[in-house]
Design a protein around this motif. Structure first.
Motif, PDB file in Angstrom:
ATOM      1  N   PHE A 132     -16.781 -70.232  24.482  1.00  0.00           N
ATOM      2  CA  PHE A 132     -18.244 -70.145  24.455  1.00  0.00           C
ATOM      3  C   PHE A 132     -18.840 -71.247  23.593  1.00  0.00           C
ATOM      4  O   PHE A 132     -19.889 -71.816  23.941  1.00  0.00           O
ATOM      5  CB  PHE A 132     -18.684 -68.771  23.949  1.00  0.00           C
ATOM      6  CG  PHE A 132     -20.158 -68.571  24.014  1.00  0.00           C
ATOM      7  CD1 PHE A 132     -20.801 -68.402  25.236  1.00  0.00           C
ATOM      8  CD2 PHE A 132     -20.924 -68.563  22.867  1.00  0.00           C
ATOM      9  CE1 PHE A 132     -22.164 -68.228  25.306  1.00  0.00           C
ATOM     10  CE2 PHE A 132     -22.296 -68.388  22.918  1.00  0.00           C
ATOM     11  CZ  PHE A 132     -22.919 -68.218  24.148  1.00  0.00           C
ATOM     12  N   ALA A 133     -18.191 -71.572  22.490  1.00  0.00           N
ATOM     13  CA  ALA A 133     -18.685 -72.659  21.630  1.00  0.00           C
ATOM     14  C   ALA A 133     -18.699 -73.976  22.397  1.00  0.00           C
ATOM     15  O   ALA A 133     -19.671 -74.737  22.330  1.00  0.00           O
ATOM     16  CB  ALA A 133     -17.823 -72.775  20.383  1.00  0.00           C
ATOM     17  N   ALA A 175      -9.688 -65.671  24.851  1.00  0.00           N
ATOM     18  CA  ALA A 175     -10.441 -65.976  23.637  1.00  0.00           C
ATOM     19  C   ALA A 175     -11.812 -66.531  24.029  1.00  0.00           C
ATOM     20  O   ALA A 175     -12.020 -67.742  24.053  1.00  0.00           O
ATOM     21  CB  ALA A 175      -9.682 -66.990  22.780  1.00  0.00           C
ATOM     22  N   GLU A 209     -14.613 -66.578  22.455  1.00  0.00           N
ATOM     23  CA  GLU A 209     -15.408 -67.191  21.390  1.00  0.00           C
ATOM     24  C   GLU A 209     -15.246 -68.703  21.374  1.00  0.00           C
ATOM     25  O   GLU A 209     -16.214 -69.450  21.267  1.00  0.00           O
ATOM     26  CB  GLU A 209     -15.008 -66.629  20.019  1.00  0.00           C
ATOM     27  CG  GLU A 209     -15.136 -65.138  19.869  1.00  0.00           C
ATOM     28  CD  GLU A 209     -13.910 -64.375  20.401  1.00  0.00           C
ATOM     29  OE1 GLU A 209     -12.828 -64.984  20.555  1.00  0.00           O
ATOM     30  OE2 GLU A 209     -14.070 -63.180  20.663  1.00  0.00           O
ATOM     31  N   THR A 210     -14.016 -69.163  21.475  1.00  0.00           N
ATOM     32  CA  THR A 210     -13.738 -70.593  21.442  1.00  0.00           C
ATOM     33  C   THR A 210     -14.319 -71.283  22.667  1.00  0.00           C
ATOM     34  O   THR A 210     -14.943 -72.338  22.567  1.00  0.00           O
ATOM     35  CB  THR A 210     -12.222 -70.841  21.389  1.00  0.00           C
ATOM     36  OG1 THR A 210     -11.683 -70.116  20.285  1.00  0.00           O
ATOM     37  CG2 THR A 210     -11.909 -72.312  21.246  1.00  0.00           C
TER      38      THR A 210
END
Length: 128
Positions: free
Chosen positions: A63-64, A58, A60-61
């Motif tokens: 990267f945040a 995952a 996206e998580t």
């Protein structure tokens, strides 16, 4: 440690006092070593990001979190460096001003003091 030619031009070094040269060297070292520490920290964070992406799948998580940590680290680095640089400049100016005041006080007679102080203060305010 001697000053190398590529660090400070000889003409500039000749115009500076020993305290100013030491301050310039300290400032350069603070920027250089601080930059190396920040780069090392960012490399560790990026490696952690890569490991998390491959293990969790995952991105996206992860990267945040990466953006938050990198932004905070870079902002803190530059904020501390600029703040410290400003503080050093103010302290150097305070030392110079104090030295000037001490030299002025040593050179004038007590009966001339009021006139000299008034003239000096007026010149500092831009009035004549």
């Amino acid at each position: 440690m001697t000053t190398q030619a590529h660090e400070m031009p000889p003409a500039l070094a000749a115009m500076m006092t020993d305290d100013e040269v030491a301050a310039v060297k300290a400032d350069a070292a603070r920027w250089r070593y601080g930059f190396l520490v920040v780069c090392a920290g960012l490399i560790v964070v990026l490696l952690g990001f890569v490991v998390v992406v491959f293990k969790s799948g995952a991105p996206e998580t992860a990267f945040a979190g990466l953006v938050g940590v990198v932004g905070t680290t870079i902002g803190a680095y530059f904020g501390v460096q600029v703040g410290q640089s400003g503080k050093d400049r103010v302290e150097a100016e305070l030392r110079r001003t104090t030295e000037t005041a001490m030299r002025l006080a040593a050179k004038i007679h007590s009966h001339d003091a009021d006139e000299v102080i008034k003239a000096t203060m007026d010149r500092g305010r831009g009035t004549k």
